[in-house]
Design a protein around this motif. Structure first.
Motif, short mmCIF file in Angstrom:
data_model
loop_
_atom_site.label_atom_id
_atom_site.label_comp_id
_atom_site.label_asym_id
_atom_site.label_seq_id
_atom_site.Cartn_x
_atom_site.Cartn_y
_atom_site.Cartn_z
N THR A 175 0.83 -1.21 0.00
CA THR A 175 0.00 0.00 0.00
C THR A 175 0.86 1.25 0.00
O THR A 175 0.59 2.22 -0.74
CB THR A 175 -0.92 -0.01 1.23
OG1 THR A 175 -1.70 -1.21 1.23
CG2 THR A 175 -1.84 1.19 1.21
N LEU A 176 1.91 1.24 0.82
CA LEU A 176 2.82 2.38 0.87
C LEU A 176 3.45 2.64 -0.50
O LEU A 176 3.53 3.79 -0.96
CB LEU A 176 3.91 2.12 1.92
CG LEU A 176 5.10 3.09 1.92
CD1 LEU A 176 4.65 4.49 2.34
CD2 LEU A 176 6.20 2.58 2.86
N ILE A 177 3.91 1.59 -1.15
CA ILE A 177 4.55 1.74 -2.46
C ILE A 177 3.56 2.29 -3.48
O ILE A 177 3.88 3.21 -4.25
CB ILE A 177 5.13 0.39 -2.93
CG1 ILE A 177 6.30 -0.03 -2.04
CG2 ILE A 177 5.58 0.47 -4.38
CD1 ILE A 177 6.86 -1.39 -2.36
N ASN A 178 2.35 1.75 -3.50
CA ASN A 178 1.36 2.22 -4.46
C ASN A 178 1.00 3.68 -4.24
O ASN A 178 0.91 4.47 -5.19
CB ASN A 178 0.10 1.34 -4.37
CG ASN A 178 0.24 0.04 -5.12
OD1 ASN A 178 0.14 -0.01 -6.34
ND2 ASN A 178 0.48 -1.03 -4.39
N LEU A 179 0.78 4.06 -2.98
CA LEU A 179 0.43 5.45 -2.69
C LEU A 179 1.58 6.38 -3.06
O LEU A 179 1.36 7.46 -3.63
CB LEU A 179 0.09 5.59 -1.21
CG LEU A 179 -1.18 4.89 -0.72
CD1 LEU A 179 -1.36 5.10 0.78
CD2 LEU A 179 -2.39 5.40 -1.47
N ALA A 180 2.80 5.98 -2.75
CA ALA A 180 3.95 6.83 -3.06
C ALA A 180 4.12 6.99 -4.56
O ALA A 180 4.36 8.11 -5.06
CB ALA A 180 5.21 6.24 -2.43
N VAL A 181 4.01 5.91 -5.31
CA VAL A 181 4.19 5.97 -6.76
C VAL A 181 3.12 6.86 -7.40
O VAL A 181 3.42 7.74 -8.22
CB VAL A 181 4.16 4.56 -7.37
CG1 VAL A 181 4.04 4.63 -8.88
CG2 VAL A 181 5.41 3.78 -6.98
N GLU A 182 1.86 6.63 -7.02
CA GLU A 182 0.77 7.39 -7.63
C GLU A 182 0.88 8.88 -7.32
O GLU A 182 0.64 9.73 -8.19
CB GLU A 182 -0.58 6.84 -7.15
CG GLU A 182 -0.89 5.45 -7.65
CD GLU A 182 -1.18 5.42 -9.14
OE1 GLU A 182 -1.63 6.43 -9.69
OE2 GLU A 182 -0.94 4.37 -9.75
N ALA A 206 4.34 10.35 -9.06
CA ALA A 206 4.14 10.45 -10.51
C ALA A 206 3.02 11.43 -10.85
O ALA A 206 3.10 12.17 -11.84
CB ALA A 206 3.83 9.06 -11.08
N GLY A 207 1.98 11.46 -10.01
CA GLY A 207 0.86 12.36 -10.29
C GLY A 207 1.26 13.82 -10.20
O GLY A 207 0.94 14.62 -11.10
N TYR A 208 1.95 14.20 -9.14
CA TYR A 208 2.38 15.59 -9.01
C TYR A 208 3.40 15.96 -10.09
O TYR A 208 3.44 17.10 -10.57
CB TYR A 208 2.97 15.83 -7.62
CG TYR A 208 1.92 15.96 -6.55
CD1 TYR A 208 1.04 17.04 -6.53
CD2 TYR A 208 1.80 15.00 -5.54
CE1 TYR A 208 0.07 17.16 -5.55
CE2 TYR A 208 0.84 15.10 -4.56
CZ TYR A 208 -0.03 16.18 -4.57
OH TYR A 208 -1.00 16.29 -3.60
N LYS A 209 4.23 15.00 -10.47
CA LYS A 209 5.18 15.26 -11.56
C LYS A 209 4.44 15.55 -12.85
O LYS A 209 4.75 16.53 -13.55
CB LYS A 209 6.09 14.04 -11.73
CG LYS A 209 7.06 14.14 -12.90
CD LYS A 209 7.76 12.81 -13.14
CE LYS A 209 6.77 11.78 -13.69
NZ LYS A 209 7.44 10.50 -14.05
N LEU A 210 3.47 14.73 -13.19
CA LEU A 210 2.72 14.93 -14.44
C LEU A 210 1.85 16.17 -14.38
O LEU A 210 1.63 16.84 -15.41
CB LEU A 210 1.87 13.69 -14.72
CG LEU A 210 2.66 12.42 -15.03
CD1 LEU A 210 1.71 11.23 -15.17
CD2 LEU A 210 3.48 12.58 -16.30
N LEU A 211 1.33 16.51 -13.20
CA LEU A 211 0.56 17.76 -13.08
C LEU A 211 1.43 18.97 -13.36
O LEU A 211 1.00 19.92 -14.04
CB LEU A 211 -0.05 17.85 -11.68
CG LEU A 211 -1.30 17.00 -11.40
CD1 LEU A 211 -1.74 17.18 -9.95
CD2 LEU A 211 -2.43 17.41 -12.34
N ALA A 212 2.66 18.94 -12.84
CA ALA A 212 3.57 20.06 -13.08
C ALA A 212 3.93 20.17 -14.55
O ALA A 212 3.94 21.27 -15.13
CB ALA A 212 4.84 19.88 -12.23
#
Length: 743
Positions: free
Chosen positions: A100-107, A110-116
């Motif tokens: 769960t930690l890995i999935n939350l961290a990845v999403e 990656a999400g904030y990176k793509l938003l930027a």
């Protein structure tokens, strides 16, 4: 008559290389060894070349073990069983939490990176967006690589081949340590969030195995918990069972597939299996599912940042009603054949370590629209329209799979975009897999298979009634079966991923065809990696020519066996330990009273003693001033049974005085009196099956006829001796037989 038989054997043309060794009987010596049977106990573990030893899965039935087994109370037995189930529960609990930690961290990363990046692109600041994307990906990749290179080289790669080798009986240094696990977690987050063509599924399997190993031994080597009840698990057999539970829990955490996780452990990684282990692995995966389900409920309330309502790698298409007819069996079979060919081709290219580069030109086409909202990327397109290639590339791997698996979308992705995506991921997958980061093969192969399946569905057009999303699912299953050669576990994993039982018949057909086609070209991807790393994995199926080679002939190609007496001199033990690297030695006794069936004056085989136990004796200085056998109470006073399970093979720091060299050691209480033995005329093929299925480290060869003056042990076989490559080096004539058999 004997002389005639010997002359006939000696005159056989096998020595001049004219006859086919496959036609010889086992009563005849097959070939003379051209050289001594040797082995190189070195293999690539992670990114380091390490010395490889075998594990002791065999029960060491010495006097101490027998005494402890007899005195165990019913309460102690129940405690042992209860602790097994408790540790299985903890394995599932911690694996689920870390997944769960890995999935939350990845999403979120990656999400904030793509938003930027999207923010800069919307302002037409393309150079800035490119720099942010490249800088973020480079930084995340550097974090993963630096941690692997400098702190835990064993964390590189998926870890599944190494787990497979460990459960086969190969000891891998530092493979399941705390540092390896921590680097695997952080490295997986960095590598996957960077958008590399790899997944976190393989690393999750490795992480689950690390958790199991650390729980079983009470922590790290330097900070181990010395609780008395943990002594029950201070052996290779119970640690093997725990790591099997950990590997199943890792697959379940990756795909939220409890039954698929159990079948993966059974079909792919485990060499040894029993019904009790089946229930414990299923219990571990059930705990993982409960943990993941609880966190999904939390994320549905919007408390997981950008993770939102994600399903933790659950590609849910249960809301879709798929229809197919009998006439659709032909394209379904076609997708299986193509999947098998592509999977074997991918294995071949990866095996040859080819670095392929490809320049993909910028594609300018009219932006499509579908008139609905979803995970679509605008990327240079007017409002209300989307770029199909950017929708596949400018997103996380999980969202890319959801896009390809989507149903009722026959025109959302053009053939050109699917081709570019497929070729790009093939090339990046081959290039990315070898770098020093935690990496998994599941998700990249799923992406490539989904793309090629959707392309085939688009090419079929009106000739089939199958939805293109279903083609993508079948393509992913076919490519995985063609590369990894799994069938049952993959079938269940895909059913649990898609949550649609209607896919069972055609999924089974695709998997069986893809595996059959792939097997006709090369081994599975994990077997190829095992071979490249040099890990001495014993395959379940012996080579055909092994049936015409006896273990006695194999033993003759080895150096003479080193034996010890039941009551041995200290100087002899020290000499043996200093001048050999063997990990076990036969213990012999002069039979004072001949046993039934034993020739008068013959030597008795008392058993087998481990090198670690000899070192333990010297370190404790359990010496006798006279040559005699010890009493049972003397042994129990000096050696607790659980202490013998610890590996004590460092002989360098043991200092023995000259007076102690003349003393004696009674080896009888520490000797395994029931080692596995085979007759010298047994075929190598049969011995290999026994060695692998029982999980042995040593296999004694005994003569067919025992006579006075003849050593009761012909030789000792280890896993290196039974590897086909090492046998062919000592008997190169068998290579010709192998070639004729293949032709």
């Amino acid at each position: 008559m004997v002389e005639e038989d010997l002359n006939q054997i000696g005159g056989n043309s096998k020595y001049n290389g004219e006859a086919d060794p496959e036609s010889n009987t086992l009563n005849q010596p097959l070939v003379k060894a051209n050289r001594t049977l040797s082995s190189t106990p070195l293999a690539l573990v992670g990114t380091k070349v390490s010395h490889i030893e075998s594990l002791n899965y065999e029960i060491n039935e010495n006097d101490l073990f027998k005494h402890d087994w007899r005195k165990r109370s019913k309460a102690q037995v129940l405690q042992y069983v209860f602790l097994k189930w408790t540790l299985a529960c903890f394995v599932g609990l911690f694996t689920g939490l870390i997944a769960t930690l890995i999935n939350l961290a990845v999403e979120n990363i990656a999400g904030y990176k793509l938003l930027a990046v999207g923010h800069f692109l919307s302002q037409e600041r393309y150079a800035t967006g490119l720099m942010v994307l490249a800088g973020a990906n480079l930084g995340l990749t550097l974090v993963a690589s630096v941690l692997c290179v400098f702190f835990a080289p064993t964390a590189a790669g998926p870890g599944i081949p190494e787990i497979k080798a460990y459960l086969n009986g190969v000891d891998l240094p530092n493979m399941f340590g705390a540092t390896t696990m921590i680097v695997k977690i952080i490295g997986s987050i960095g590598a996957v969030a960077a958008g590399l063509d790899l997944g976190k599924e393989g690393p999750l399997v490795h992480i689950g195995s690390c958790i199991a190993s650390l729980l079983g031994q009470g922590g790290t080597d330097n900070h181990r918990i010395k609780w008395r009840w943990l002594r029950y698990f201070n052996n290779d057999r119970d640690r093997r069972d725990l790591i099997t539970c950990g590997s199943a829990a890792g697959v379940c955490a990756a795909f939220r597939s409890p039954v698929g996780g159990v079948l993966f452990a059974l079909e792919e990684v485990a060499t040894w299996w029993r019904s009790a282990l089946l229930w414990r692995t299923f219990f571990s995966t059930a705990v993982v599912v409960v943990i993941l389900r609880e966190f999904i409920e939390i994320c549905n309330s919007g408390k997981c940042g950008l993770f939102g309502r994600g399903g933790l790698i659950m590609f849910d298409v249960s809301h879709v009603t798929y229809t197919y007819h009998v006439t659709d069996i032909i394209p379904v079979m076609l997708i299986g054949v193509i999947g098998g060919i592509l999977g074997s081709l991918y294995n071949h290219v990866l095996h040859k370590v080819l670095r392929l580069y490809n320049l993909i030109n910028e594609k300018d086409e009219i932006c499509p629209t579908n008139g609905r909202s979803g995970n679509f990327k605008q990327f240079h397109c007017p409002k209300g329209y989307y770029n199909d290639l950017a929708t596949l590339l400018l997103t996380t791997n999980d969202d890319a799979v959801r896009n390809l698996f989507s149903s009722n979308t026959p025109n959302e992705f053009s053939m050109g975009s699917l081709w570019i995506f497929f070729v790009l991921y093939c090339i990046l997958g081959l290039f990315t897999f070898g770098i020093a980061t935690p990496s998994g093969l599941f998700l990249p192969i799923i992406l490539m298979g989904a793309a090629y399946g959707r392309m085939l569905g688009s090419a079929m057009g009106s000739y089939t009634s199958i939805d293109q999303g279903l083609y993508a699912v079948l393509g992913a299953a076919a490519l995985m079966a063609g590369s990894m050669r799994m069938t049952v576990s993959l079938c269940v994993i895909f059913l649990e991923l898609t949550n649609n039982l209607l896919l069972l018949p055609i999924t089974m057909i695709v998997l069986l065809i893809a595996k059959t086609v792939g097997d006709s070209f090369n081994p599975s991807i994990y077997d190829i990696i095992l071979d490249l790393k040099g890990l001495p994995f014993l395959d379940a199926n012996p080579e055909p020519w092994m049936r015409n080679l006896s273990v006695g002939e194999l033993g003759d190609a080895k150096p003479p066996v080193v034996t010890l007496q039941g009551v041995e001199k200290v100087s002899k033990i020290v000499d043996v330990l200093r001048n050999t690297t063997h990990n076990a030695f036969p213990v012999l006794d002069e039979a004072e009273v001949p046993q039934v069936g034993l020739v008068t004056g013959a030597t008795e085989l008392h058993g087998l003693i481990l090198r670690a136990h000899l070192v333990k004796v010297l370190k404790k200085r359990w010496f006798l001033t006279e040559k005699r056998r010890t009493e049972e109470w003397e042994v129990r006073e000096k050696f607790p049974w659980d202490e013998l399970a610890e590996r004590e093979d460092n002989f360098d720091d043991v200092a023995i005085t000259s007076s102690e060299m003349e003393m004696f050691v009674d080896l009888h209480p520490l000797t395994n009196t029931t080692p596995y033995t085979v007759m010298e005329n047994m075929s190598v093929a049969k011995a290999l099956v026994l060695f692998r299925q029982v999980g042995l480290r040593h296999l004694l060869i005994v003569p067919k006829i025992q006579t006075s003056g003849l050593c009761p042990v012909v030789g000792i076989l280890t896993r290196q001796d039974l590897r086909a490559h090492n046998i062919l080096q000592a008997f190169p004539q068998l290579e010709k037989s192998k070639g004729r058999k293949a032709n």
